[in-house]
Enzyme design. Sequence first.
Site, PDB file in Angstrom:
ATOM      1  N   ASP A   1      -8.672   4.452  10.286  1.00  0.00           N
ATOM      2  CA  ASP A   1      -8.455   4.019   8.902  1.00  0.00           C
ATOM      3  C   ASP A   1      -9.218   2.724   8.626  1.00  0.00           C
ATOM      4  O   ASP A   1      -8.660   1.742   8.141  1.00  0.00           O
ATOM      5  CB  ASP A   1      -6.961   3.826   8.634  1.00  0.00           C
ATOM      6  CG  ASP A   1      -6.651   3.758   7.136  1.00  0.00           C
ATOM      7  OD1 ASP A   1      -7.478   4.213   6.328  1.00  0.00           O
ATOM      8  OD2 ASP A   1      -5.576   3.247   6.774  1.00  0.00           O
TER       9      ASP A   1
ATOM     10  N   THR B   1       1.785   3.133   2.450  1.00  0.00           N
ATOM     11  CA  THR B   1       2.675   3.339   3.583  1.00  0.00           C
ATOM     12  C   THR B   1       3.553   2.136   3.901  1.00  0.00           C
ATOM     13  O   THR B   1       4.547   2.287   4.614  1.00  0.00           O
ATOM     14  CB  THR B   1       1.866   3.674   4.854  1.00  0.00           C
ATOM     15  OG1 THR B   1       0.981   2.584   5.140  1.00  0.00           O
ATOM     16  CG2 THR B   1       1.046   4.940   4.648  1.00  0.00           C
TER      17      THR B   1
ATOM     18  N   VAL C   1       3.476  -5.662   2.938  1.00  0.00           N
ATOM     19  CA  VAL C   1       3.167  -6.756   3.859  1.00  0.00           C
ATOM     20  C   VAL C   1       3.771  -8.043   3.301  1.00  0.00           C
ATOM     21  O   VAL C   1       3.624  -8.351   2.108  1.00  0.00           O
ATOM     22  CB  VAL C   1       1.647  -6.916   4.040  1.00  0.00           C
ATOM     23  CG1 VAL C   1       1.348  -8.047   5.013  1.00  0.00           C
ATOM     24  CG2 VAL C   1       1.036  -5.617   4.537  1.00  0.00           C
TER      25      VAL C   1
ATOM     26  N   GLY D   1       0.833  -1.192   0.000  1.00  0.00           N
ATOM     27  CA  GLY D   1       0.000   0.000   0.000  1.00  0.00           C
ATOM     28  C   GLY D   1       0.864   1.236   0.000  1.00  0.00           C
ATOM     29  O   GLY D   1       2.083   1.180  -0.221  1.00  0.00           O
TER      30      GLY D   1
ATOM     31  N   LYS E   1       4.431  -6.310   8.470  1.00  0.00           N
ATOM     32  CA  LYS E   1       4.209  -5.078   7.728  1.00  0.00           C
ATOM     33  C   LYS E   1       5.446  -4.204   7.905  1.00  0.00           C
ATOM     34  O   LYS E   1       5.769  -3.786   9.025  1.00  0.00           O
ATOM     35  CB  LYS E   1       2.957  -4.365   8.227  1.00  0.00           C
ATOM     36  CG  LYS E   1       2.712  -3.018   7.565  1.00  0.00           C
ATOM     37  CD  LYS E   1       1.323  -2.467   7.874  1.00  0.00           C
ATOM     38  CE  LYS E   1       0.273  -3.205   7.079  1.00  0.00           C
ATOM     39  NZ  LYS E   1      -1.034  -2.512   7.089  1.00  0.00           N
TER      40      LYS E   1
END
Length: 840
Positions: free
Chosen positions: A138, A27, A30, A25, A45
């Site tokens: 989030d 940020t 994973v 993603g 992550k």
Amino acid sequence: MAEHVDALTGMFAGRYAIEREAGRGATAIVYLARDVVTSNRVAVKVLRPEVLEAAGAEHFLREIRHHQRLEHPRILRVLDSGSADGRLFVVFPFMDGQTLRARLLHERQLPFADAIAITRDTAEALAGAHEAGLVHRDVKPENILFADGRAFLGDFGIARALERATGEATTSTGLVRGTPMYMSPEQASGETEYDGRSDLYSLGCVLYEMIAGVSVFRGPSAQSIIAQRLANKPASVALYRERVPVALDAVIDRVLMVSPADRFRRARDLVAALDLAAEALADPNAPTVPGARDSKRRRLTLVVATAVVAVLVMVLAWPRGPSREPGVIPDGDQRRIAVLYFDAMTPDVLPSSIADGITEDLIDRLGSVRALHVTSPNGVRRFRGGNPSLDSVARTLKVGTIVSGSVARSGDRLRVTVRFIDAATLRQVDSRVLEEQWSELFGLQDRLTEQVQFWLRQRLGDEIAVRVNRAGTRSVAAWEAAQLATEATRRAIQASTLRTDSTLAIHFFRADSLYVRAAQLDPDWIQPLVRRGNLALQSLALLSPRAPEGVDSLAYYHMTRAERRTAWTRRAGTLADEALRRRPRDVAALTLRGQVTAALADPELASHDSLLAAAERDLRAALLVRPDLATASAAMADLSIQRGHFSEAAEFARRAFETDAFFELRRVLDVAFTASLYAEQFDDARRWCAVGLRHYAGDPRFSECELRLLGSVGQTSADVRAAWSLVNEIERRDTLQMLGVTWGFRRLMVASILARGGQSDSARRVVQTVLEKQPEAARRSSELALCLVYTLLGERTEAVQRLRALMRARPAPRFPLPMLPWFKTLRGDPQFDALLAPRT
């Protein structure tokens, strides 16, 4: 890829064996890994280097460890966190069921039961976190994972950790403020402190997507999505999905409210609502909202749909103030408003004088509303600039509502942000962002001030309604039952705009039962009686397959449609009489009885005039007590139309619109337009039509007003072209087939222009097309327009015969049709004049 995984395995040597990349993603990336000590599979992550640079390891890890103590059976626990070779990482249990995003990519729309269960599991997780004082920030499909068929909420604390660590990062960085498609309005507006209701909004976005198959808001950029979220309400999920349970639709509607105060207060309240939705799903008789492709909806009639929707007028239009002297508004009341001077955010391209002008126009517009008390420009000028204390404003001006805002120009766009503040708590309860094209300045100011004051008055009405209605009873249980009844009626009305079959009555009967319960809990409270009367008059009279109380069921079964309507109208009168027996001068009960009496006045009977006189006495008695009672003024407008007094009707409608401080009676605009049109006050008719189109786009009552106006006065070739253009545009926009029953009427409006302009052959060709091709359901709505066209063509006998047949049709028209200005050239004809004589 293999070399990259090998490098990570070396980085986590002795702790985690990295197997493969599982996802990535904005940020982090994973990885699927195995815990070397326990042999359990885990998800690691690893934050991207640019995020680490912005966040700072120490602050980030401190926040993560704070959340690591959170334990809940539906929350994906943080197993470990730390730094390895300068890279921040967080470790979670590996979930073998993938993510909700993966499932949505595969299925798009989920079964209702699955969507409810997933949302419930996630809401349970949020409830546990919120009770521990933690907000997720989030919630999105990527962070909802599955194992053993159950949903778990992951990434708890990461959004907050990034936000705390990076401080004032912006949405454009993609690091901290959540995901634009799922963030709440308060989160999207840049607020840094918000509570768990923000998470509930985000979860509502997820639920919406599971049902509809699309995101709540979509756009080419994060900024456009955020702007939509701040300014618009979501489209109904019923546009995308067939037969959505009403209970589930109600959950979605509430959880996606713009103002946090209007959402569920706690996650556990959402869980309870989802349980009710699940129960309704299991009930085959539970009400549903039909989807956009429901074939039944395509057969609805415009006349009945408009009349059913009109019940909202009476349900929501309860008198808005206590019985103190009209016009006296106490200090601190929410109807006392201070509009602070708007800030000019881009003074280099938009001088402060423009912002001042917009502010003063808004003050003037609001100040003209008799039901409000608005501080003058001189009164608020002392607080201009310098970021005044809201507490000082409220205390000095003794207001209950403060409006503030800002104005900015970017290129050819003007952006106005308006904030709505409760002066008692100094909390911002709502905000709106309006954008307009930069064009001719004065026209621009007019449009902006109209939009802002329209929105403000409606928003203020919602706030005051709850407080005033609560003051009507001392029984909390009775008040809650009445609120549930009002909400049930709202949902039924929404469904009624999509179909008009008799099953709709079930929804209205449920609302009626709740009002009965409220009356039982507080026998001295007459509001439930009056609202039951409104339901009987405006809804059940139109569509109920069940007989009202006191009417034999077998006899009701054999009644005509008009006879059933009369039975329910009389039932409404009985309820009004009972309310007036308890409180003889109650204005709402007087208004209801006046409307009932007027509805029973058949223009073909000799008793017509005496019944209308009795109705007028009740309505004027209500206005004597409450001159600002918009519902009574609106009813007087209807009454004047029934008498054929169109100029008087237009005046009463104007008064209703002005005194309707919170714009609840949207039918007033329709009545004002119709009365002005029939009174041949065409400039006023254009104004009412324009207001309706601007503020109630898509409402069938306003969709054709421009065409009706043009068909009443147009005569040139340019008018014909404009009319055909309107016909095509109306039918292009009518994607829900709401206006199918007026197919012939629209074309006859064009024929009337042709006939008035001397193009008789072209007019007759249009008439012939309508007679041959219009749908059967559209015949009744086209008859009056046919009479007009035949009159304009000089075919007087045909016009009179059709008009007579229309007048004899049941149910009877609400006013003497020959009084219409369309037929003034027929006056003096003995056969035509005979149509005005009452039937004995």
